[in-house]
Every structure is written in structure tokens, then in C-alpha cells.
Design a protein around this motif. Structure first.
Motif, mmCIF file in Angstrom:
data_model
loop_
_atom_site.group_PDB
_atom_site.id
_atom_site.type_symbol
_atom_site.label_atom_id
_atom_site.label_comp_id
_atom_site.label_asym_id
_atom_site.label_seq_id
_atom_site.Cartn_x
_atom_site.Cartn_y
_atom_site.Cartn_z
ATOM 1 N N MET A 87 174.967 3.910 15.704
ATOM 2 C CA MET A 87 175.111 4.006 14.267
ATOM 3 C C MET A 87 176.439 3.662 13.931
ATOM 4 S SD MET A 87 173.822 6.656 11.649
ATOM 5 C CE MET A 87 172.407 7.214 12.686
ATOM 6 N N LYS A 88 176.646 2.512 13.056
ATOM 7 C CA LYS A 88 177.892 2.158 12.531
ATOM 8 C C LYS A 88 178.416 3.099 11.528
ATOM 9 C CE LYS A 88 177.113 -2.779 13.533
ATOM 10 N NZ LYS A 88 176.829 -4.023 12.744
ATOM 11 N N SER A 89 179.569 3.061 11.368
ATOM 12 C CA SER A 89 180.107 3.875 10.284
ATOM 13 C C SER A 89 179.608 3.873 9.004
ATOM 14 C CB SER A 89 181.817 3.718 10.056
ATOM 15 O OG SER A 89 182.400 3.758 11.575
ATOM 16 N N ARG A 90 179.354 2.702 8.457
ATOM 17 C CA ARG A 90 178.642 2.711 7.046
ATOM 18 C C ARG A 90 177.279 3.381 7.144
ATOM 19 N NH1 ARG A 90 179.583 0.551 2.454
ATOM 20 N NH2 ARG A 90 177.940 -0.458 1.088
ATOM 21 N N GLN A 91 176.537 3.016 8.220
ATOM 22 C CA GLN A 91 175.331 3.602 8.269
ATOM 23 C C GLN A 91 175.498 5.042 8.613
ATOM 24 O OE1 GLN A 91 174.158 1.387 11.628
ATOM 25 N NE2 GLN A 91 172.532 0.134 10.419
ATOM 26 N N LEU A 92 176.408 5.398 9.217
ATOM 27 C CA LEU A 92 176.450 6.915 9.405
ATOM 28 C C LEU A 92 176.915 7.728 8.029
ATOM 29 C CD1 LEU A 92 177.049 9.261 11.715
ATOM 30 C CD2 LEU A 92 179.234 8.726 11.418
ATOM 31 N N GLY A 93 177.731 7.282 7.427
ATOM 32 C CA GLY A 93 177.871 7.690 5.896
ATOM 33 C C GLY A 93 176.873 7.651 5.014
ATOM 34 N N GLN A 94 175.968 6.804 5.053
ATOM 35 C CA GLN A 94 174.709 6.707 4.220
ATOM 36 C C GLN A 94 173.761 7.738 4.699
ATOM 37 O OE1 GLN A 94 173.653 2.507 4.823
ATOM 38 N NE2 GLN A 94 175.131 2.018 2.867
ATOM 39 N N HIS A 95 173.903 7.817 5.917
ATOM 40 C CA HIS A 95 172.846 8.876 6.579
ATOM 41 C C HIS A 95 173.248 10.197 6.172
ATOM 42 C CE1 HIS A 95 170.014 10.692 9.155
ATOM 43 N NE2 HIS A 95 171.070 11.502 9.909
ATOM 44 N N GLY A 96 174.369 10.483 6.318
ATOM 45 C CA GLY A 96 174.912 11.922 5.766
ATOM 46 C C GLY A 96 175.003 12.285 4.453
ATOM 47 N N GLU A 97 175.028 10.989 3.571
ATOM 48 C CA GLU A 97 174.819 11.173 1.987
ATOM 49 C C GLU A 97 173.318 11.526 1.973
ATOM 50 O OE1 GLU A 97 176.634 8.086 -0.081
ATOM 51 O OE2 GLU A 97 178.415 8.473 0.590
ATOM 52 N N SER A 98 172.467 10.789 2.580
ATOM 53 C CA SER A 98 171.088 11.111 2.479
ATOM 54 C C SER A 98 170.723 12.477 2.753
ATOM 55 C CB SER A 98 170.299 10.113 3.327
ATOM 56 O OG SER A 98 168.717 10.456 3.192
ATOM 57 N N VAL A 110 180.924 13.873 0.082
ATOM 58 C CA VAL A 110 180.129 13.916 1.273
ATOM 59 C C VAL A 110 181.057 13.148 2.373
ATOM 60 C CG1 VAL A 110 178.300 13.375 2.809
ATOM 61 C CG2 VAL A 110 177.909 13.859 0.292
ATOM 62 N N LYS A 111 181.240 14.125 3.573
ATOM 63 C CA LYS A 111 182.024 13.552 4.574
ATOM 64 C C LYS A 111 181.012 13.759 5.969
ATOM 65 C CE LYS A 111 185.787 12.104 3.084
ATOM 66 N NZ LYS A 111 185.851 10.730 2.826
ATOM 67 N N THR A 112 180.974 12.572 6.487
ATOM 68 C CA THR A 112 180.149 12.651 7.779
ATOM 69 C C THR A 112 181.133 12.284 8.923
ATOM 70 O OG1 THR A 112 178.074 11.918 6.382
ATOM 71 C CG2 THR A 112 177.871 11.768 8.797
ATOM 72 N N ARG A 113 180.748 12.994 10.300
ATOM 73 C CA ARG A 113 181.383 12.630 11.190
ATOM 74 C C ARG A 113 180.463 12.704 12.555
ATOM 75 N NH1 ARG A 113 184.722 11.230 8.201
ATOM 76 N NH2 ARG A 113 186.744 11.967 7.936
ATOM 77 N N ARG A 114 180.765 11.956 13.499
ATOM 78 C CA ARG A 114 180.075 12.085 14.680
ATOM 79 C C ARG A 114 180.168 13.184 15.668
ATOM 80 N NH1 ARG A 114 181.169 6.571 13.932
ATOM 81 N NH2 ARG A 114 179.407 5.123 14.070
ATOM 82 N N ASN A 115 181.363 13.678 15.549
ATOM 83 C CA ASN A 115 181.916 14.850 16.203
ATOM 84 C C ASN A 115 183.115 15.443 15.481
ATOM 85 O OD1 ASN A 115 184.160 13.609 17.424
ATOM 86 N ND2 ASN A 115 182.674 12.826 18.680
ATOM 87 N N THR A 116 183.752 16.512 15.812
ATOM 88 C CA THR A 116 185.007 17.004 15.448
ATOM 89 C C THR A 116 186.290 16.664 16.541
ATOM 90 O OG1 THR A 116 184.568 19.259 16.486
ATOM 91 C CG2 THR A 116 184.033 18.705 14.140
ATOM 92 N N LYS A 117 186.323 15.631 17.506
ATOM 93 C CA LYS A 117 187.195 15.338 18.080
ATOM 94 C C LYS A 117 188.405 15.155 17.457
ATOM 95 C CE LYS A 117 188.045 11.882 21.693
ATOM 96 N NZ LYS A 117 187.880 10.776 22.219
#
Length: 122
Positions: free
Chosen positions: A1-12, A55-62
Motif C-alpha cells: 500500500m502506498k503512503s497516500r493509500q495508507l493515509g486514506q485507509h487510516g482516515e477511513s 489522523v496519523k497512520t503508520r505501517r509500524n513504530t520503527k
């Protein structure tokens, strides 16, 4: 998932979370010209609170916790955007305003994302 898609998914996911918690979603990605946007504007009919939610979305907390990305500069920008929004809604009735943060962190083990709600975060 690309960053923009990840952010949109998180907001959803954040919108669903807020709705399930009893909040009304008034706006998503509300923009004020080129100045920026507020991710979610929600309202609590129970407490008559108008909520400006980042809203902040991350793949992990690395690279750190998601909420750490909301710097004092970002907080000030959100406050200014909130003032602009309120100026466009002179008749809206509310008792208080809250600046909240929702973080969505995906798990590497295939488990559902972890959603954390920071009310009155700043």
C-alpha cells in the motif's frame, strides 16, 4: 500500500471509530485554500463538543510513535484552520472545542491495526 493509500485507509478507519463512539462526522479533509486541511471534523451531541481530529497512520513504530509527528508547528496550523472553519459556521451551536488525535498503526503480524484516540491532545 502506498503512503497516500495508507493515509486514506487510516482516515477511513478513524471515521468508523468515531461514528461507533457516537460522534457525528461533519467534514472530512476540510480545506482552507492552500493553507491546509483538517482530517476530520466531528461533533459530540452528548457533550456538544466540536472536535478537530488529526489522523496519523503508520505501517509500524520503527521510526517512532505516530502521535509524535504532530509537532507544535502542526498544532498551530490546525488551530488556525479550526478558527477558519468556525468563521464559516457562525450559527453552529457547540459548548466547547477539542483538538484530538487518532493514530492508526498497522501490525506486522497480520493483526488488525491498533487505533488509539487521544482526546484533547493539544
Amino acid at each position: 500500500m502506498k503512503s497516500r493509500q495508507l493515509g486514506q485507509h487510516g482516515e477511513s478507519l478513524a471515521r468508523v471509530f468515531l461514528e461507533q463512539a457516537g460522534f457525528e462526522i461533519l467534514q472530512c479533509n476540510w480545506r482552507y485554500g492552500q493553507f491546509g486541511e483538517i482530517d476530520i471534523i466531528a461533533y459530540s451531541p452528548k457533550t456538544l463538543t466540536l472536535k478537530f481530529v488529526e489522523v496519523k497512520t503508520r505501517r509500524n513504530t520503527k521510526y517512532g510513535e505516530a502521535h509524535e509527528a504532530i509537532t507544535p508547528v502542526k498544532q498551530e496550523k490546525i488551530r488556525i484552520l479550526a478558527e477558519a472553519y468556525l468563521a464559516t459556521q457562525p450559527d453552529f451551536q457547540y459548548n466547547q472545542v477539542s483538538f484530538d488525535v487518532i493514530t492508526v498503526v498497522h501490525q506486522n503480524n497480520g493483526q488488525p491495526p491498533v487505533i488509539t484516540f487521544y482526546e484533547s491532545a493539544f
